[in-house]
Scaffold this motif. Structure first.
Motif, PDB file in Angstrom:
ATOM      1  N   ALA A 173      15.417 -20.425  -4.443  1.00 36.64           N
ATOM      2  CA  ALA A 173      16.472 -20.124  -3.470  1.00 36.64           C
ATOM      3  C   ALA A 173      16.673 -18.617  -3.315  1.00 36.64           C
ATOM      4  CB  ALA A 173      17.778 -20.797  -3.892  1.00 36.64           C
ATOM      5  N   GLU A 174      16.609 -17.895  -4.424  1.00 39.42           N
ATOM      6  CA  GLU A 174      16.821 -16.457  -4.378  1.00 39.42           C
ATOM      7  C   GLU A 174      15.673 -15.715  -3.694  1.00 39.42           C
ATOM      8  OE1 GLU A 174      19.393 -14.542  -5.175  1.00 39.42           O
ATOM      9  OE2 GLU A 174      20.571 -16.336  -5.610  1.00 39.42           O
ATOM     10  N   HIS A 175      14.494 -16.352  -3.619  1.00 37.15           N
ATOM     11  CA  HIS A 175      13.338 -15.696  -2.996  1.00 37.15           C
ATOM     12  C   HIS A 175      13.184 -16.033  -1.519  1.00 37.15           C
ATOM     13  CE1 HIS A 175      12.191 -14.552  -7.059  1.00 37.15           C
ATOM     14  NE2 HIS A 175      11.264 -13.778  -6.534  1.00 37.15           N
ATOM     15  N   ILE A 176      14.091 -16.837  -0.987  1.00 36.76           N
ATOM     16  CA  ILE A 176      14.053 -17.100   0.443  1.00 36.76           C
ATOM     17  C   ILE A 176      14.200 -15.769   1.190  1.00 36.76           C
ATOM     18  CG2 ILE A 176      15.339 -18.107   2.371  1.00 36.76           C
ATOM     19  CD1 ILE A 176      13.713 -20.144   0.911  1.00 36.76           C
ATOM     20  N   GLY A 177      13.308 -15.526   2.111  1.00 42.26           N
ATOM     21  CA  GLY A 177      13.351 -14.289   2.881  1.00 42.26           C
ATOM     22  C   GLY A 177      12.421 -13.205   2.367  1.00 42.26           C
ATOM     23  N   ILE A 178      11.826 -13.405   1.202  1.00 42.96           N
ATOM     24  CA  ILE A 178      10.858 -12.438   0.675  1.00 42.96           C
ATOM     25  C   ILE A 178       9.464 -12.928   1.051  1.00 42.96           C
ATOM     26  CG2 ILE A 178       9.932 -11.319  -1.383  1.00 42.96           C
ATOM     27  CD1 ILE A 178      12.643 -11.710  -2.716  1.00 42.96           C
ATOM     28  N   PRO A 179       8.733 -12.203   1.899  1.00 39.29           N
ATOM     29  CA  PRO A 179       7.437 -12.696   2.388  1.00 39.29           C
ATOM     30  C   PRO A 179       6.400 -12.830   1.270  1.00 39.29           C
ATOM     31  CG  PRO A 179       8.249 -10.868   3.736  1.00 39.29           C
ATOM     32  CD  PRO A 179       9.104 -10.922   2.518  1.00 39.29           C
ATOM     33  N   VAL A 180       5.398 -13.635   1.538  1.00 40.65           N
ATOM     34  CA  VAL A 180       4.249 -13.753   0.649  1.00 40.65           C
ATOM     35  C   VAL A 180       3.558 -12.398   0.543  1.00 40.65           C
ATOM     36  CG1 VAL A 180       1.929 -14.755   0.459  1.00 40.65           C
ATOM     37  CG2 VAL A 180       3.886 -16.208   1.065  1.00 40.65           C
ATOM     38  N   HIS A 181       3.076 -12.083  -0.667  1.00 41.99           N
ATOM     39  CA  HIS A 181       2.369 -10.827  -0.903  1.00 41.99           C
ATOM     40  C   HIS A 181       0.881 -11.082  -1.162  1.00 41.99           C
ATOM     41  CE1 HIS A 181       6.430  -9.284  -1.494  1.00 41.99           C
ATOM     42  NE2 HIS A 181       5.943  -8.060  -1.546  1.00 41.99           N
ATOM     43  N   THR A 182       0.078 -10.099  -0.839  1.00 41.02           N
ATOM     44  CA  THR A 182      -1.316 -10.032  -1.256  1.00 41.02           C
ATOM     45  C   THR A 182      -1.557  -8.615  -1.780  1.00 41.02           C
ATOM     46  OG1 THR A 182      -2.117  -9.332   0.919  1.00 41.02           O
ATOM     47  CG2 THR A 182      -2.039 -11.711   0.488  1.00 41.02           C
ATOM     48  N   ARG A 187      -3.067  -1.949  -3.322  1.00 41.24           N
ATOM     49  CA  ARG A 187      -1.641  -1.889  -2.970  1.00 41.24           C
ATOM     50  C   ARG A 187      -1.112  -3.268  -2.609  1.00 41.24           C
ATOM     51  NH1 ARG A 187      -4.017   2.162  -0.111  1.00 41.24           N
ATOM     52  NH2 ARG A 187      -3.900   0.911   1.780  1.00 41.24           N
ATOM     53  N   LEU A 188       0.102  -3.578  -3.074  1.00 40.76           N
ATOM     54  CA  LEU A 188       0.747  -4.816  -2.682  1.00 40.76           C
ATOM     55  C   LEU A 188       1.183  -4.722  -1.224  1.00 40.76           C
ATOM     56  CD1 LEU A 188       2.960  -5.618  -5.794  1.00 40.76           C
ATOM     57  CD2 LEU A 188       1.010  -6.956  -4.976  1.00 40.76           C
ATOM     58  N   GLU A 189       0.880  -5.770  -0.450  1.00 40.67           N
ATOM     59  CA  GLU A 189       1.269  -5.809   0.952  1.00 40.67           C
ATOM     60  C   GLU A 189       1.978  -7.118   1.263  1.00 40.67           C
ATOM     61  OE1 GLU A 189      -2.116  -5.233   3.422  1.00 40.67           O
ATOM     62  OE2 GLU A 189      -2.406  -3.132   2.818  1.00 40.67           O
ATOM     63  N   GLN A 190       2.931  -7.066   2.168  1.00 41.40           N
ATOM     64  CA  GLN A 190       3.636  -8.258   2.596  1.00 41.40           C
ATOM     65  C   GLN A 190       2.925  -8.904   3.775  1.00 41.40           C
ATOM     66  OE1 GLN A 190       7.675  -7.067   3.417  1.00 41.40           O
ATOM     67  NE2 GLN A 190       8.261  -7.153   1.266  1.00 41.40           N
ATOM     68  N   MET A 191       2.864 -10.215   3.750  1.00 38.38           N
ATOM     69  CA  MET A 191       2.285 -10.997   4.839  1.00 38.38           C
ATOM     70  C   MET A 191       3.445 -11.506   5.690  1.00 38.38           C
ATOM     71  SD  MET A 191      -0.026 -14.442   4.533  1.00 38.38           S
ATOM     72  CE  MET A 191      -1.000 -13.722   3.227  1.00 38.38           C
ATOM     73  N   ARG A 192       3.761 -10.814   6.755  1.00 37.55           N
ATOM     74  CA  ARG A 192       4.965 -11.120   7.534  1.00 37.55           C
ATOM     75  C   ARG A 192       4.649 -12.018   8.734  1.00 37.55           C
ATOM     76  NH1 ARG A 192       9.529  -8.406   6.499  1.00 37.55           N
ATOM     77  NH2 ARG A 192       9.447  -6.674   5.015  1.00 37.55           N
ATOM     78  N   MET A 193       5.541 -12.976   8.944  1.00 38.27           N
ATOM     79  CA  MET A 193       5.523 -13.834  10.125  1.00 38.27           C
ATOM     80  C   MET A 193       4.170 -14.517  10.347  1.00 38.27           C
ATOM     81  SD  MET A 193       8.602 -13.733  11.187  1.00 38.27           S
ATOM     82  CE  MET A 193       8.476 -14.512  12.802  1.00 38.27           C
ATOM     83  N   ARG A 194       3.481 -14.846   9.281  1.00 38.70           N
ATOM     84  CA  ARG A 194       2.244 -15.595   9.400  1.00 38.70           C
ATOM     85  C   ARG A 194       1.957 -16.294   8.078  1.00 38.70           C
ATOM     86  NH1 ARG A 194      -2.440 -12.879   7.366  1.00 38.70           N
ATOM     87  NH2 ARG A 194      -1.958 -10.784   6.592  1.00 38.70           N
ATOM     88  N   PRO A 227      -9.420  -4.514  -6.780  1.00 39.15           N
ATOM     89  CA  PRO A 227      -8.356  -4.020  -5.899  1.00 39.15           C
ATOM     90  C   PRO A 227      -7.851  -4.991  -4.846  1.00 39.15           C
ATOM     91  CG  PRO A 227     -10.470  -3.150  -5.189  1.00 39.15           C
ATOM     92  CD  PRO A 227     -10.742  -3.938  -6.431  1.00 39.15           C
ATOM     93  N   ASN A 228      -8.589  -6.067  -4.569  1.00 39.58           N
ATOM     94  CA  ASN A 228      -8.191  -7.008  -3.519  1.00 39.58           C
ATOM     95  C   ASN A 228      -7.979  -8.383  -4.142  1.00 39.58           C
ATOM     96  OD1 ASN A 228      -8.648  -5.240  -1.033  1.00 39.58           O
ATOM     97  ND2 ASN A 228     -10.631  -5.105  -2.073  1.00 39.58           N
ATOM     98  N   ILE A 229      -6.750  -8.874  -4.076  1.00 37.92           N
ATOM     99  CA  ILE A 229      -6.397 -10.114  -4.764  1.00 37.92           C
ATOM    100  C   ILE A 229      -5.546 -10.994  -3.842  1.00 37.92           C
ATOM    101  CG2 ILE A 229      -5.268 -11.137  -6.777  1.00 37.92           C
ATOM    102  CD1 ILE A 229      -5.691  -8.494  -8.244  1.00 37.92           C
ATOM    103  N   GLU A 230      -5.889 -12.270  -3.798  1.00 36.51           N
ATOM    104  CA  GLU A 230      -5.082 -13.259  -3.090  1.00 36.51           C
ATOM    105  C   GLU A 230      -4.890 -14.472  -3.988  1.00 36.51           C
ATOM    106  OE1 GLU A 230      -7.205 -14.118   0.490  1.00 36.51           O
ATOM    107  OE2 GLU A 230      -6.540 -12.286   1.503  1.00 36.51           O
TER     108      GLU A 230
END
Length: 352
Positions: A173-182, A187-194, A227-230
């Motif tokens: 519940a607390e993580h609602i709104g935090i996008p998936v990361h890769t 560098r950590l990046e957010q996967m927004r709206m997809r 360096p690249n992780i999913e």
């Protein structure tokens, strides 16, 4: 860097996962003190195990310092870790205490990793994520990375049950709104709206998987340098719905009364799955490493996630309290090696 055994303090000792862990620590002869912010629950668990109990919240640094004083190692078992990690690791630096936790959350693990240089300078060890998140996957990643020198991409596929404790429900519940990361180019990046989906074979045919945030985005990067992780989880109906809602509407739900619904759902969950429910489940992790020299895949199977956590955490804690430690930020595989997980109960690994 072996040292003499010290005192373990378990913060959040009355939580579901900690209660699975404490009897195992007792069996291994590990001495511990229990702690938490809820006085009644802390005193009850202290009476149950006939050990000292300490009551302190994480709101005031001086109170945390007093709570940790005299301990050589703290196990943070109090989630959501997005709220508990930072104040405890800061106190560990002030009080010269080693840090362990049961987290699998990306941002808190990043905080621990960022504090690694300060921990090393102070001669302290910060070793987070010693449960199912991430012992099996971290050890498997280190194993697969050795099979592909100069690998540039690491992909995790996880098949686990939907069993959930009350505490895990609150974390969700607390993580609602935090996008998936890769992780891209380190560098950590957010996967927004997809969303990102694939197919994965866990040993019995291909199944759909969906990209999620997972602790290996932090720990595997430190363990392997890739360096690249999913990370992908099997797309069960519940999990697919949760990721879809979060990725497309989470930003809105986090800021509205709808978020209260997720908390009410968490409150309706039982303390955790029963022994019989845990015994009926298994978990599978497949890791693939890819680089100029080729591709390698390996698979590991473990008991159900909560059962696996109680076992791996007990083994880590026992060895740490016996003196196995290295200053700075560590992962399970950097401290114990990629084969450590094979010592755990009912775990099998196969190269594909």
């Amino acid at each position: 860097m072996p040292t003499s055994p010290g005192q373990l303090l378990v913060y959040g000792a009355y939580g579901y996962t900690a209660r699975l862990l404490l009897p195992k620590l007792r069996e291994q002869g590990v001495e511990f003190v229990v702690a938490g912010r809820d006085r009644a629950r802390t005193e009850a668990i202290a009476r149950e195990f006939d050990v000292p109990g300490r009551v302190f919240s994480l709101d005031r640094p001086a109170e945390i310092d007093r709570g940790l004083r005299g301990a050589s190692t703290v196990l943070n078992a109090a989630g959501p870790f997005m709220y508990t990690t930072a104040p405890i690791i800061r106190a560990c630096l002030r009080e010269r205490v080693d840090y362990l936790d049961l987290s699998g959350e990306v941002e808190p693990l990043s905080q621990v990793a960022d504090a690694g240089p300060a921990a090393r300078e102070a001669g302290l060890m910060f070793l987070p994520a010693i449960g199912f998140d991430v012992v099996p996957s971290d050890c498997l990643a280190a194993h697969v990375a050795k099979r592909v020198p100069n690998a540039r991409r690491l992909t995790f596929y996880v098949s686990a049950s939907n069993l959930m404790s009350h505490g895990s429900g609150v974390t969700l519940a607390e993580h609602i709104g935090i996008p998936v990361h890769t992780r891209r180019d380190g560098r950590l990046e957010q996967m927004r709206m997809r969303m990102q989906m694939r197919w994965a074979d866990f040993g019995s045919g291909y199944r759909p998987v969906v990209a999620v945030s997972w602790g290996d985005l932090v720990t595997a990067y430190r363990s392997t340098g890739i360096p690249n992780i999913e990370v992908y989880f099997e797309a069960t109906a519940f999990r697919l719905a949760a990721v879809t809602i979060n990725q497309y509407w989470g930003w809105m739900l986090r800021a509205t009364a709808a978020n209260e619904w997720f908390h009410r759902y968490a409150d309706m969950l039982p303390e955790g799955p029963t022994r019989e429910e845990r015994a009926a489940e298994r978990c599978t992790v497949v890791v693939e490493a890819e680089g100029p020299d080729g591709v390698a895949r390996s698979r590991i199977e473990t008991p159900e996630a909560y059962e696996c956590t109680a076992d791996t955490a007990t083994r880590v804690i026992h060895r740490v309290m016996e003196g196995e430690r290295q200053p700075g930020f560590q992962t399970p595989s950097t401290l114990f090696g990629p084969d450590f997980v094979l010592d755990c109960e009912d775990v099998t690994r196969v190269d594909l």
